[in-house]
Write a protein that holds these residues in place. Structure first.
Motif, PDB file in Angstrom:
ATOM      1  N   ARG A  59     -13.073   9.204  12.112  1.00  0.00           N
ATOM      2  CA  ARG A  59     -13.096  10.666  12.344  1.00  0.00           C
ATOM      3  C   ARG A  59     -12.937  11.599  11.235  1.00  0.00           C
ATOM      4  O   ARG A  59     -12.415  10.962  10.103  1.00  0.00           O
ATOM      5  N   LYS A  60     -13.276  12.716  11.456  1.00  0.00           N
ATOM      6  CA  LYS A  60     -13.091  14.024  10.216  1.00  0.00           C
ATOM      7  C   LYS A  60     -12.232  14.852  10.699  1.00  0.00           C
ATOM      8  O   LYS A  60     -12.350  15.511  11.719  1.00  0.00           O
ATOM      9  N   ASP A  61     -11.144  15.269   9.776  1.00  0.00           N
ATOM     10  CA  ASP A  61     -10.339  16.656   9.826  1.00  0.00           C
ATOM     11  C   ASP A  61     -10.465  17.467   8.845  1.00  0.00           C
ATOM     12  O   ASP A  61      -9.507  17.189   7.878  1.00  0.00           O
ATOM     13  N   GLY A  62     -11.049  18.363   8.728  1.00  0.00           N
ATOM     14  CA  GLY A  62     -10.961  19.272   7.746  1.00  0.00           C
ATOM     15  C   GLY A  62     -11.292  18.451   6.427  1.00  0.00           C
ATOM     16  O   GLY A  62     -12.510  18.117   5.943  1.00  0.00           O
ATOM     17  N   PHE A  63     -10.328  18.516   5.474  1.00  0.00           N
ATOM     18  CA  PHE A  63     -10.723  18.002   4.125  1.00  0.00           C
ATOM     19  C   PHE A  63     -10.359  16.525   4.265  1.00  0.00           C
ATOM     20  O   PHE A  63      -9.956  15.800   3.138  1.00  0.00           O
ATOM     21  N   VAL A  64     -10.022  15.860   5.315  1.00  0.00           N
ATOM     22  CA  VAL A  64      -9.707  14.534   5.512  1.00  0.00           C
ATOM     23  C   VAL A  64     -10.705  13.555   6.350  1.00  0.00           C
ATOM     24  O   VAL A  64     -10.853  14.063   7.563  1.00  0.00           O
ATOM     25  N   THR A  65     -11.226  12.489   5.811  1.00  0.00           N
ATOM     26  CA  THR A  65     -11.965  11.680   6.586  1.00  0.00           C
ATOM     27  C   THR A  65     -11.476  10.323   6.782  1.00  0.00           C
ATOM     28  O   THR A  65     -11.047   9.960   5.788  1.00  0.00           O
ATOM     29  N   ILE A  66     -11.281   9.947   8.088  1.00  0.00           N
ATOM     30  CA  ILE A  66     -10.837   8.533   7.876  1.00  0.00           C
ATOM     31  C   ILE A  66     -11.928   7.487   8.266  1.00  0.00           C
ATOM     32  O   ILE A  66     -12.854   7.548   9.219  1.00  0.00           O
ATOM     33  N   TYR A  67     -11.910   6.305   7.587  1.00  0.00           N
ATOM     34  CA  TYR A  67     -12.878   5.213   7.751  1.00  0.00           C
ATOM     35  C   TYR A  67     -12.183   3.985   8.055  1.00  0.00           C
ATOM     36  O   TYR A  67     -10.970   3.920   7.491  1.00  0.00           O
ATOM     37  N   SER A  68     -12.867   3.018   8.657  1.00  0.00           N
ATOM     38  CA  SER A  68     -12.143   1.716   8.726  1.00  0.00           C
ATOM     39  C   SER A  68     -13.104   0.871   7.782  1.00  0.00           C
ATOM     40  O   SER A  68     -14.207   1.154   7.645  1.00  0.00           O
ATOM     41  N   THR A  69     -12.510  -0.356   7.104  1.00  0.00           N
ATOM     42  CA  THR A  69     -13.060  -0.854   6.289  1.00  0.00           C
ATOM     43  C   THR A  69     -12.419  -2.308   6.105  1.00  0.00           C
ATOM     44  O   THR A  69     -11.199  -2.669   6.645  1.00  0.00           O
ATOM     45  N   ILE A  70     -13.202  -3.303   5.778  1.00  0.00           N
ATOM     46  CA  ILE A  70     -12.702  -4.684   5.333  1.00  0.00           C
ATOM     47  C   ILE A  70     -12.066  -4.664   3.770  1.00  0.00           C
ATOM     48  O   ILE A  70     -13.240  -4.377   2.836  1.00  0.00           O
ATOM     49  N   TRP A  71     -10.966  -5.019   3.305  1.00  0.00           N
ATOM     50  CA  TRP A  71     -10.506  -5.094   2.004  1.00  0.00           C
ATOM     51  C   TRP A  71     -10.804  -6.473   1.646  1.00  0.00           C
ATOM     52  O   TRP A  71      -9.956  -7.404   2.327  1.00  0.00           O
ATOM     53  N   LYS A  72     -11.752  -6.728   0.804  1.00  0.00           N
ATOM     54  CA  LYS A  72     -12.359  -8.144   0.494  1.00  0.00           C
ATOM     55  C   LYS A  72     -11.001  -9.097   0.141  1.00  0.00           C
ATOM     56  O   LYS A  72     -10.993 -10.081   0.863  1.00  0.00           O
ATOM     57  N   ASP A  73     -10.049  -8.659  -0.951  1.00  0.00           N
ATOM     58  CA  ASP A  73      -9.289  -9.784  -1.380  1.00  0.00           C
ATOM     59  C   ASP A  73      -7.916  -9.414  -0.578  1.00  0.00           C
ATOM     60  O   ASP A  73      -7.081 -10.450  -0.592  1.00  0.00           O
ATOM     61  N   GLY A  74      -7.783  -8.313   0.110  1.00  0.00           N
ATOM     62  CA  GLY A  74      -6.579  -8.081   0.838  1.00  0.00           C
ATOM     63  C   GLY A  74      -5.175  -7.997  -0.067  1.00  0.00           C
ATOM     64  O   GLY A  74      -5.391  -8.037  -1.302  1.00  0.00           O
ATOM     65  N   PRO A  75      -4.228  -7.398   0.412  1.00  0.00           N
ATOM     66  CA  PRO A  75      -2.994  -7.365  -0.184  1.00  0.00           C
ATOM     67  C   PRO A  75      -2.396  -8.461  -0.789  1.00  0.00           C
ATOM     68  O   PRO A  75      -2.521  -9.490  -0.494  1.00  0.00           O
ATOM     69  N   LEU A  76      -1.171  -7.900  -1.589  1.00  0.00           N
ATOM     70  CA  LEU A  76      -0.555  -8.925  -2.099  1.00  0.00           C
ATOM     71  C   LEU A  76       0.559  -9.272  -1.232  1.00  0.00           C
ATOM     72  O   LEU A  76       1.142  -8.352  -0.687  1.00  0.00           O
ATOM     73  N   TYR A  77       0.891 -10.819  -1.071  1.00  0.00           N
ATOM     74  CA  TYR A  77       2.070 -11.020  -0.396  1.00  0.00           C
ATOM     75  C   TYR A  77       2.893 -11.991  -1.168  1.00  0.00           C
ATOM     76  O   TYR A  77       2.237 -12.652  -1.894  1.00  0.00           O
ATOM     77  N   TYR A  78       4.082 -12.032  -1.058  1.00  0.00           N
ATOM     78  CA  TYR A  78       5.034 -12.927  -1.644  1.00  0.00           C
ATOM     79  C   TYR A  78       4.923 -14.375  -1.180  1.00  0.00           C
ATOM     80  O   TYR A  78       5.135 -14.491   0.073  1.00  0.00           O
ATOM     81  N   CYS A  79       4.801 -15.122  -2.295  1.00  0.00           N
ATOM     82  CA  CYS A  79       4.677 -16.663  -1.749  1.00  0.00           C
ATOM     83  C   CYS A  79       5.735 -17.159  -2.247  1.00  0.00           C
ATOM     84  O   CYS A  79       6.358 -17.389  -3.107  1.00  0.00           O
ATOM     85  N   LEU A  80       6.460 -17.795  -1.076  1.00  0.00           N
ATOM     86  CA  LEU A  80       7.962 -18.339  -1.197  1.00  0.00           C
ATOM     87  C   LEU A  80       7.830 -19.598  -2.233  1.00  0.00           C
ATOM     88  O   LEU A  80       8.888 -20.030  -2.650  1.00  0.00           O
TER      89      LEU A  80
END
Ligand SMILES: [Zn+2]
Ligand SMILES: [Zn+2]
Ligand SMILES: [Zn+2]
Length: 341
Positions: free
Chosen positions: A233-254
């Protein structure tokens, strides 16, 4: 393929947490099947161990085991009741790739607690005492073992002090030491830059604010990390997209005791700010207000130069509204996706 499995590939139930691919009923079923592969030689202890593992709630919960005495080497006295030892094969950890429990850390340092010496015979008292330790201690218990010579049973605990700095872990269960992890992130500041000092400072500020193992490490995310970008969706100066982040976020590996991209691709939302000046306001709001969706990082479209705030994907694909969280008490990662309109 950018599709992510959200249901258990075995039983079809929704995963407890999609990123983990961890299904409680299937894992408990696996433990049950495995019960025939080991025995302590004592029925009461076997029952205790089985019972304890029915309580697991999530993939990082420790699996309580019967630990054969010959697995414990280099036993050294700390005081009358405590000993340190090296567990040859180490504990079971949930592997997100294999979707199964494996022994990842060999020669794990453990603490032996000789707390059952006065109860040599297996009685109800013994049973109650072991159970009381489950409730009494907030740090994890790996299992129970027996010295074949003295016949003494004892409990095996996880080490509760950081091996690097010697201080007690900030989060003992996850072997997470705040000062050591913040030092690591600080050292890493020289390894990345957004090219914009204000943005760099904001990201650094976010990183230095972490105070638990599961806090998101806000990052500078290169734009080429995003795959399959779909407009929501688009709201004035902001547009929201959905996507796949290829490597993904960092997680703590215990078991490695460091941050890793162990879970790979993750569906996220991109909030394009079509006015670069907005970036500081957006970051300020998200940085100060904990009620808004978690932010994973900042990126920039190299063509339009628009800054992008990367947030948790909580937008309905049909109407573009934010999903209403049905179980907010469990935190956003546990919330079901549910849209009121
Ligand atoms: Zn399942
Ligand atoms: Zn430390
Ligand atoms: Zn909707």
């Amino acid at each position: 393929m950018s599709q992510i499995d959200i249901d258990c590939v075995k039983c079809g139930d929704r995963y407890a947490r999609v990123e983990d691919g961890w299904c409680k009923p299937c894992q408990i079923d696996n433990f049950k099947k495995n019960f025939t592969n080991w025995t302590s030689g004592n029925e009461i202890i076997d029952d205790l161990i089985q019972e304890k593992n029915q309580d697991i709630r999530e993939p990082n919960d420790i699996i309580f085991e019967w630990i054969p005495y010959n697995q414990l080497n280099d036993i050294k006295e700390i005081n009358n009741v405590l000993y340190s030892a090296i567990w040859k094969d180490g504990p079971l950890y949930y592997c997100h790739h294999k979707k199964d429990y494996v022994r990842k850390s060999e020669n794990e340092k453990v603490i032996i607690f000789s707390c059952l010496y006065d109860l040599p015979i297996i009685t109800k008292e013994f049973y109650d005492k072991v159970k009381s330790y489950f409730d009494l201690y907030d740090f994890p218990i790996y299992g129970i073992s027996q010295n074949p010579n003295t016949k003494e049973y004892f409990m095996v605990f996880q080490v509760d002090h950081c091996e690097k700095c010697g201080n007690k872990y900030t989060n003992v269960k996850y072997k997470w030491c705040e000062s050591c992890q913040i030092n690591y992130l600080k050292k890493n500041f020289t390894n990345w830059t957004s090219g914009n000092e204000i943005v760099d400072n904001f990201i650094q500020e976010f990183q230095l604010k972490i105070n638990d193992y599961n806090d998101i490490i806000v990052e500078w995310i290169p734009y080429d990390q995003f795959d399959n970008i779909k407009k929501i969706r688009k709201d004035g100066f902001v547009t929201i997209y959905s996507t796949i982040w290829k490597d993904g976020p960092l997680y703590y590996c215990l078991y490695k005791k460091e941050y890793q991209r162990k879970l790979g691709k993750k569906q996220v939302a991109l909030k394009y700010l079509h006015n670069s000046q907005n970036i500081t306001n957006e970051l300020l709001i998200r940085g100060r207000n904990s009620n808004v969706l978690p932010i994973y990082g900042i990126s920039q479209n190299p063509d339009t130069k628009d800054y992008i705030v990367v947030i948790q994907d909580e937008y309905c694909e049909k109407c573009g509204e934010e999903y209403t969280d049905l179980m907010p008490e469990l935190g956003p990662e546990w919330g079901r996706k549910w849209c009121k309109p």
